[in-house]
Design a protein around this motif. Structure first.
Motif, short mmCIF file in Angstrom:
data_model
loop_
_atom_site.label_atom_id
_atom_site.label_comp_id
_atom_site.label_asym_id
_atom_site.label_seq_id
_atom_site.Cartn_x
_atom_site.Cartn_y
_atom_site.Cartn_z
N LYS A 51 0.81 -1.22 0.00
CA LYS A 51 0.00 0.00 0.00
C LYS A 51 0.85 1.27 0.00
N PHE A 52 2.01 1.23 0.65
CA PHE A 52 2.78 2.45 0.84
C PHE A 52 4.01 2.59 -0.04
N GLU A 53 4.44 1.57 -0.75
CA GLU A 53 5.70 1.68 -1.48
C GLU A 53 5.66 2.74 -2.58
N LYS A 54 4.50 3.02 -3.15
CA LYS A 54 4.40 4.07 -4.17
C LYS A 54 4.22 5.45 -3.53
N ILE A 55 3.53 5.48 -2.39
CA ILE A 55 3.28 6.76 -1.70
C ILE A 55 4.54 7.23 -0.98
N ARG A 56 5.23 6.31 -0.34
CA ARG A 56 6.44 6.60 0.43
C ARG A 56 7.58 5.67 0.00
N PRO A 57 8.15 5.89 -1.17
CA PRO A 57 9.15 4.95 -1.69
C PRO A 57 10.43 4.85 -0.88
N THR A 58 10.71 5.82 -0.01
CA THR A 58 11.93 5.76 0.79
C THR A 58 11.74 5.01 2.10
N TRP A 59 10.49 4.68 2.45
CA TRP A 59 10.24 3.97 3.69
C TRP A 59 10.71 2.53 3.59
N ASP A 60 11.20 2.02 4.71
CA ASP A 60 11.59 0.62 4.80
C ASP A 60 10.57 -0.09 5.67
N PHE A 61 10.43 -1.38 5.49
CA PHE A 61 9.42 -2.15 6.21
C PHE A 61 10.07 -3.30 6.94
N ALA A 62 9.56 -3.58 8.12
CA ALA A 62 10.13 -4.60 9.00
C ALA A 62 10.29 -5.93 8.29
N ASP A 63 11.45 -6.53 8.51
CA ASP A 63 11.74 -7.85 7.96
C ASP A 63 12.17 -8.75 9.12
N PHE A 64 11.35 -8.79 10.15
CA PHE A 64 11.62 -9.64 11.30
C PHE A 64 10.29 -10.12 11.85
N ASP A 65 10.34 -11.15 12.66
CA ASP A 65 9.13 -11.79 13.16
C ASP A 65 8.47 -11.05 14.31
N CYS A 66 9.28 -10.38 15.12
CA CYS A 66 8.72 -9.66 16.25
C CYS A 66 9.79 -8.76 16.85
N SER A 67 9.33 -7.85 17.69
CA SER A 67 10.27 -7.10 18.52
C SER A 67 9.85 -7.31 19.96
#
Length: 125
Positions: A51-67
């Motif tokens: 949903k956000f990669e086109k709106i906010r292309p510089t944002w990174d998204f979590a690649d982990f199972d939990c914090s």
């Protein structure tokens, strides 16, 4: 993040059913005030990214199972937990389930602004 040969669900199951029953008594013994998991399944992060990669292309998204979030009275509390003679048993098989070399740590404090009750707090008047 769980190793590639385990699914997200298997990793969370190990964490909650295998690790935490051994770890929680140690946390309580040494004064950890609270502990919680923020679980980040790929299905949710993938949908968010889509949903956000086109709106906010510089944002990174979590690649982990939990914090993990600990509320502690002082830094020494974590040192006491790690030095506890029962701690190695709580970490049994952890190398099979997670890559600790990728751990990301931070130390800070929690300031609520919107409570689950809907109450707004800590904003300037």
């Amino acid at each position: 993040m769980a190793e590639k040969h385990h699914t997200h669900e298997e990793f969370i199951k190990w964490l909650v059913e295998g690790h935490l029953p051994l770890a929680i008594p140690i946390f309580k013994k040494h004064g950890i005030i609270s502990y919680s998991l923020f679980i980040t399944p790929a299905s949710l992060n993938g949908a968010l990214k889509e949903k956000f990669e086109k709106i906010r292309p510089t944002w990174d998204f979590a690649d982990f199972d939990c914090s993990l979030e600990y509320t502690i009275p002082d830094v020494e509390t974590i040192q006491k937990v790690m030095a506890d003679p029962d701690w190695p048993a709580a970490l049994k098989d952890h190398e099979e389930w997670l890559d600790a070399s990728k751990a990301l740590l931070s130390l800070g404090y929690h300031v609520p602004y919107l409570l689950e009750t809907g109450e707004v707090v800590n904003l300037p008047k």
